[in-house]
Write a protein that holds these residues in place. Structure first.
Motif, short mmCIF file in Angstrom:
data_model
loop_
_atom_site.label_atom_id
_atom_site.label_comp_id
_atom_site.label_asym_id
_atom_site.label_seq_id
_atom_site.Cartn_x
_atom_site.Cartn_y
_atom_site.Cartn_z
N THR A 317 0.96 -1.01 0.01
CA THR A 317 0.03 -0.05 0.13
C THR A 317 0.91 1.25 -0.03
OG1 THR A 317 -1.27 -1.24 1.47
CG2 THR A 317 -2.08 0.99 0.96
N GLY A 318 1.97 1.26 0.73
CA GLY A 318 2.85 2.37 0.64
C GLY A 318 3.36 2.63 -0.59
N LEU A 319 3.60 1.56 -1.43
CA LEU A 319 4.12 2.14 -2.67
C LEU A 319 3.06 2.41 -3.59
CD1 LEU A 319 6.45 -1.32 -3.09
CD2 LEU A 319 7.14 0.97 -3.25
N LEU A 320 1.86 2.05 -3.49
CA LEU A 320 0.82 2.23 -4.16
C LEU A 320 0.54 3.93 -3.94
CD1 LEU A 320 -2.18 -0.07 -4.51
CD2 LEU A 320 -0.60 0.74 -6.19
N LEU A 321 0.57 4.27 -2.61
CA LEU A 321 0.16 5.67 -2.35
C LEU A 321 1.48 6.65 -2.79
CD1 LEU A 321 -1.30 5.07 1.29
CD2 LEU A 321 -2.41 5.98 -0.87
N ASN A 322 2.66 6.09 -2.72
CA ASN A 322 3.83 6.77 -3.07
C ASN A 322 3.68 7.09 -4.72
OD1 ASN A 322 6.45 5.61 -1.29
ND2 ASN A 322 4.89 6.79 -0.61
N GLY A 323 3.15 6.01 -5.38
CA GLY A 323 2.91 6.19 -6.83
C GLY A 323 1.72 6.96 -7.01
N TRP A 324 0.89 7.22 -6.18
CA TRP A 324 -0.53 8.15 -6.32
C TRP A 324 -0.03 9.54 -6.09
CZ3 TRP A 324 -5.71 6.65 -4.12
CH2 TRP A 324 -6.78 7.49 -4.67
N GLY A 325 0.62 9.83 -4.77
CA GLY A 325 1.12 10.86 -4.35
C GLY A 325 0.50 12.29 -4.56
N PHE B 10 6.82 -15.07 -5.42
CA PHE B 10 7.90 -14.59 -6.05
C PHE B 10 7.40 -13.38 -7.08
CE2 PHE B 10 10.15 -15.17 -10.33
CZ PHE B 10 11.18 -15.13 -9.85
N SER B 11 6.37 -13.52 -7.60
CA SER B 11 5.97 -12.55 -8.56
C SER B 11 5.76 -11.08 -7.88
CB SER B 11 4.72 -12.83 -9.35
OG SER B 11 3.51 -12.81 -8.48
N PHE B 12 5.18 -11.21 -6.52
CA PHE B 12 5.09 -10.03 -5.54
C PHE B 12 6.24 -9.26 -5.27
CE2 PHE B 12 4.43 -8.07 -1.44
CZ PHE B 12 3.60 -7.21 -1.90
N VAL B 13 7.43 -10.13 -4.91
CA VAL B 13 8.56 -9.62 -4.46
C VAL B 13 8.98 -8.82 -5.80
CG1 VAL B 13 10.80 -10.27 -3.86
CG2 VAL B 13 8.99 -11.14 -2.64
N LEU B 14 9.02 -9.48 -6.97
CA LEU B 14 9.61 -8.71 -7.96
C LEU B 14 8.78 -7.28 -8.36
CD1 LEU B 14 11.30 -10.76 -10.18
CD2 LEU B 14 9.60 -9.80 -11.92
N GLN B 15 7.65 -7.39 -8.12
CA GLN B 15 6.72 -6.16 -8.27
C GLN B 15 7.29 -5.11 -7.23
OE1 GLN B 15 2.63 -6.46 -8.22
NE2 GLN B 15 2.74 -8.44 -9.71
N VAL B 16 7.63 -5.56 -6.04
CA VAL B 16 8.03 -4.55 -5.06
C VAL B 16 9.58 -4.18 -5.54
CG1 VAL B 16 8.93 -4.60 -2.67
CG2 VAL B 16 6.73 -5.85 -3.24
N ILE B 39 2.12 1.69 -12.79
CA ILE B 39 0.73 0.84 -13.10
C ILE B 39 0.98 -0.01 -14.50
CG2 ILE B 39 -1.60 1.04 -13.87
CD1 ILE B 39 -2.18 3.33 -11.68
N LEU B 40 1.56 0.70 -15.29
CA LEU B 40 1.79 0.02 -16.63
C LEU B 40 2.90 -1.26 -16.40
CD1 LEU B 40 2.29 2.72 -19.27
CD2 LEU B 40 0.60 1.01 -19.29
N ALA B 41 3.83 -0.88 -15.47
CA ALA B 41 4.73 -2.06 -15.39
C ALA B 41 4.13 -3.10 -14.44
CB ALA B 41 5.85 -1.43 -14.44
N ALA B 42 3.11 -2.72 -13.60
CA ALA B 42 2.36 -3.81 -12.63
C ALA B 42 1.77 -4.67 -13.66
CB ALA B 42 1.69 -3.02 -11.65
N ILE B 43 0.93 -3.91 -14.69
CA ILE B 43 -0.03 -4.53 -15.42
C ILE B 43 0.82 -5.56 -16.32
CG2 ILE B 43 -1.47 -4.30 -17.62
CD1 ILE B 43 -2.52 -1.73 -16.39
#
Lengths: 426, 547
Positions: A317-325, B10-16, B39-43
């Protein structure tokens, strides 16, 4: 020695029929002092050395460092606001004594009220005193503001224990976390006592629009007399004005107004990490909470799954909110959310309560993750109150049975689907 | 399941990682267009992950079509967790599937049976009707007190299974027929002759006889009564044909006898028994083999003919036949499988090789209250007092027929239960302990990690006693049972379903796969000291009434 003690105990045992309350009390203290001589009657002849008392006591042990630091920090914050003994290790005796004077009554009231109700219900229902309140009672003082009026505290504890626990059938049956229920009671019933900038530093009053320190009377004079005798510094009369630029605001309050910049103008990141900031009594020192959390994980008492998934949920969520910002608070880098508020304390000691958390292993991952997500959303996006873990955990407490049910149904479905499985190939 | 969870993680860590990377770059400029990029990257990551997942699943489907069991063989492109972290399988494991179970707990106790035979003379033996679950409490007696019987002569039968005879393990005089509550017959006691005589049997020719003939012979000769059916752990109905038959060739319970030692000298009868059993089912006879040790188990097990085998490694309850069934071919509703113990198979084999009912049992004397531990050669249903006579350190002890987790409490006058091959004697722990829950005065076995000495000396065996170490409480701690039950079962929810009498949920959660012995370790570990074996038996009886 042991035999003599046992003889003494059997001599003072009250009659169960004549005075059930006294007997319950006696039984509670006796089983506290002596592990009973019960032997296995059915099933396994050998039982694990672990029981509920030991489980609960390990949580209390894990909280001890928080207590120690919390006590000192109450005093430190008080004097720092007045511009006295600004260095962390200056005026140690005064800060410690001041903290104790604030914290001890909170601790005593919590236990007298909570345990009293527990004992009463145990004798009423005719069962042994259960250990649940050992942990709740240790947690409640740590999550209250240091200046909480004792009457309000007593009311909130009574509410939590009666409505939250006994109404559902006692230890192990409650839906909501007892300690958080006490806090949320204060939060909604007496919002002035637990929100705003004034409440997080003890002994600072607002008089005619300016903040001044409290006047020291009574008990303080007694300690002054001792300190005088020792030639140490004393409390004095009190009533001093606060330093210029005093706000009393917690990092959370600052961040919600002006983002990370506003926070760092008052508190440095390392100060927030080590914990010399205003806040609830036990939540400020992050390393000490981490030590407690590690103790719980190593001993296997608290679920590491919940802790890990809660961290993951918050990072997500922190990353999402950072991205939203779009607001300054959203722009606060996600990793600073660990040290700003009570996230770690909630993670280690509140979310992991096994009775109110999800009970399946898969459920625990979901439960923890969602607390992390919801808690940070409340913290950052809620304009009224810039902290979210209490509400997020209570919210997920309510949903934990639903999560578990989904996991259980999945297990049932999986078994049905395998009704005609293939054998292992030999 | 684990496999999937790992993939998502694994895929979650990658996204992080990707997110953080973006912010490391973006922190200087501080504008918000990075939202779009992230968002694009996540998608795109999600789509990529989805593609990999789908193709991986298709690989699995293809493999199943080709007849490869994907539960045992990993055809996925992702390694399984156990493939990454687990130790390699032992050298002697070959020719059969190998299953390594991670969950469970070995309780190390003092008093393991030494590999030596002890000379003990036992004069009284008993057949105890309550040992055979699923028969009426008052069976029909076929002998009276004072009757002389030969080994293999019928003693009684159940009215619902009139052809299934329960026979005398030894020859001698019937000296007592004891009754318990509601006149239920609890034991039929025989005073054994000095020299044993056997009833002469004429077994059918295994190669040519029909299944019905074979069944009739087993029921008449006493062999049938040694078989137990799952679900419910009961005597199989007469004439039943099971889906499969399962035999565990090792016991992982605390202080359990070494079956490699027990089978010594009786390999022929064991193999014959397996051949007999193979005729009784249209499915397979499965042997669970022990892959825990440094050396291969006895040849009688490893080189057994006409059966399927599966290697198991892990901690207790890995040796429980219920756990093995779960991993080989689980019991689903409508299924009936049979289970036997090694010595019961030997007795069935001996019906054919020796043409007599030879209920010889090698029984282990275990527990640190014995002066001398070891093995005793005796017969089924031996008197406990005779077995332990003169061999105990003190009197204030618990005598157990079986192991400390599942065995039955016995008096000196009691007898070894029909399916037990072990006597355990441990100290009675009826003593108060000052602050025992906080600062224990002696070492005690525990699954928890709160005892420092247990963490420091993990391989040091314990002196055991019967203290409960605490009082009964409501269910509080979660996840404890799951850690010691290596099955895809949610024990706590199952127990709650039993306590609330929810039959459908019980069945859905797999009660049919369990017997008391499988949850015994959960009961040991339970912080709230709940009587789980009792709860499970209640649930099984509720289920039986429904069926």
């Amino acid at each position: 020695m042991k035999q003599k003690l046992l003889q003494f105990f059997s001599k003072i045992e009250p009659d169960k029929k004549k005075s059930p309350f006294l007997h319950t009390l006696y039984d509670g203290f006796f089983t506290f002092a002596f592990t009973p001589n019960h032997v296995t009657q059915s099933g396994a002849h050998l039982r694990d050395g672990m029981d509920l008392k030991r489980t609960m006591v390990f949580v209390v042990l894990a909280l001890q460092l928080c207590y120690l630091f919390g006590t000192y920090n109450i005093g430190h914050q008080h004097f720092a606001a007045l511009g006295q003994y600004v260095g962390f290790l200056e005026g140690v005796h005064l800060k410690l004594v001041y903290g104790l004077i604030k914290l001890l009554p909170i601790f005593v009231v919590t236990h007298v009220v909570g345990l009293g109700i527990e004992f009463y219900y145990a004798s009423k229902k005719g069962h042994a005193i259960e250990e649940g309140f050992l942990v709740s009672g240790a947690l409640i003082p740590l999550i209250m503001p240091p200046d909480i009026p004792l009457l309000i505290l007593a009311l909130s504890v009574a509410f939590a224990v009666i409505v939250g626990k006994e109404a559902f059938g006692g230890t192990g049956m409650n839906i909501l976390n007892i300690a958080l229920l006490a806090r949320v009671f204060v939060f909604f019933a007496y919002p002035g006592q637990i929100s705003g900038d004034e409440v997080w530093i003890a002994g600072i009053e607002k008089v005619n629009g300016t903040y001044i320190g409290q006047a020291y009377g009574g008990i303080y004079h007694f300690f002054d007399w001792i300190f005088n005798g020792l030639g140490w510094k004393t409390f004095g009369a009190g009533g001093a004005a606060v330093v210029d630029g005093y706000t009393g605001a917690t990092p959370m309050a600052l961040a919600s107004k002006g983002g990370w910049e506003a926070v760092t103008q008052v508190y440095s990141p390392s100060q927030m990490f080590w914990g010399a900031i205003p806040g609830s009594v036990g939540e400020t020192s992050k390393p000490l909470i981490i030590i407690g959390a590690l103790l719980l994980i190593v001993t296997g008492i608290a679920s590491w799954r919940i802790m890990v998934s809660m961290v993951l949920g918050m990072i997500f969520t922190g990353l999402l909110l950072n991205g939203w910002g779009t607001t300054p608070f959203m722009q606060v880098p996600w990793y600073y959310h660990f040290s700003m508020g009570s996230f770690l304390f909630a993670m280690a000691f509140m979310a992991t309560d096994p009775v109110t958390a999800a009970s399946t292993n898969v459920g625990k991952w979901i439960y923890g993750f969602l607390i992390g997500v919801i808690g940070l959303i409340v913290r950052v996006l809620n304009p009224a109150y810039p902290e979210g873990w209490m509400l997020a955990i209570l919210f997920m407490n309510v949903f934990a049975p639903l999560i578990d049910n989904a996991v259980v149904q999945a297990n049932i479905k999986r078994r049905k689907l395998q009704a005609k499985p293939a054998a292992v190939e030999a | 399941m684990k496999n999937h969870a790992l993939k998502y993680l694994f895929s979650f860590v990658l996204q992080v990682v990707v997110f953080t990377e973006l912010f490391a770059q973006g922190s200087g400029t501080g504008n918000n267009s990075y939202l779009l990029y992230t968002i694009l990257a996540a998608i795109s990551l999600l789509i990529l992950g989805l593609l990999i997942q789908v193709s991986d699943n298709m690989l699995g489907i293809k493999a199943r079509q080709a007849g490869i069991d994907t539960e045992v063989h990993n055809v996925s492109i992702f390694p399984r967790l156990n493939e990454i972290v687990s130790a390699p399988q032992p050298d002697y494991v070959s020719g059969a599937p190998y299953i390594h179970l991670k969950k469970g707990f070995d309780i190390l106790l003092e008093g393991k049976a030494d590999n030596r035979m002890l000379e003990v003379s036992v004069s009284r033996f008993a057949v105890q009707p309550p040992n055979f679950k699923g028969i009426a409490p008052i069976p029909k007696m076929e002998v009276e007190i004072g009757a002389e019987v030969k080994a293999g002569d019928p003693l009684f039968h159940d009215k619902a299974h009139p052809d299934v005879k329960f026979v005398a393990p030894v020859s001698g005089e019937v000296i007592a027929i004891e009754r318990g509550e509601k006149r239920a017959i609890t034991q039929v006691v025989i005073l054994a002759d000095k020299t044993q005589t056997y009833r002469k049997l004429t077994p059918p020719d295994l190669a040519t006889c029909s299944r019905e003939e074979l069944q009739a012979f087993l029921m008449e000769s006493g062999g049938w009564a040694l078989i137990r059916q799952r679900p419910f752990q009961i005597l199989p109905a007469q004439g039943d044909v099971p889906r499969d038959i399962f035999i565990s060739t090792f016991d992982s319970a605390p202080l359990a006898p070494d079956l490699n030692f027990v089978v010594k000298g009786r390999e022929v009868a064991f193999q014959k028994g397996l051949n007999v059993l193979a005729r009784l089912t249209d499915g397979d006879v499965w042997l669970g083999l022990d892959a825990r040790g440094d050396k291969a188990p006895a040849d009688a097990f490893v080189k057994a003919q006409g059966v399927k085998k599966c290697w198991f490694k892990g901690k207790h309850p890995v040796g429980n036949v219920g756990v093995q069934i779960h991993h080989i071919k689980p019991i689903r509703s409508g299924d009936k499988v049979w289970t036997l113990q090694v010595q019961d198979v030997i007795t069935i084999g001996a019906l054919f090789t020796e043409k007599r009912y030879n209920a010889a049992r090698v029984v282990a004397l275990t527990g640190d209250e014995f002066k001398q531990t070891g093995y005793v050669s005796t017969f089924l249903g031996a008197n406990i007092g005779d077995l332990v006579a003169g061999n105990l350190h003190r009197d204030h002890v618990r005598l157990i027929s079986g192991d400390v987790l599942t065995g039955a409490k016995k008096e000196v006058s009691g007898f070894l239960d029909a399916f037990d091959d072990q006597v355990t004697v441990i100290e009675e722990g009826d003593d108060y302990e000052l602050f025992g829950w906080l600062a224990p005065s002696y070492r005690r076995p525990t699954v928890s990690r709160t005892y420092l000495s247990n963490l420091l000396f993990p391989n040091e065996p314990f002196h055991a006693n019967t203290n409960t170490h605490g009082e009964k409480r409501a269910f509080v701690v979660t996840g404890q049972y799951e850690d010691v039950l290596p099955m895809d079962i949610l024990p706590q929810h199952l127990f709650k379903a039993i306590l609330t009498g929810d039959i459908e949920r019980m069945e859905g959660l797999g009660i049919l796969e369990l017997a008391e012995e499988d949850v015994a370790l959960c009961e040991f570990a339970c912080t709230s000291k709940q009587p789980l074996q009792e709860i499970l038996r209640d649930g099984l009886e509720m289920m039986q009434e429904q069926m």
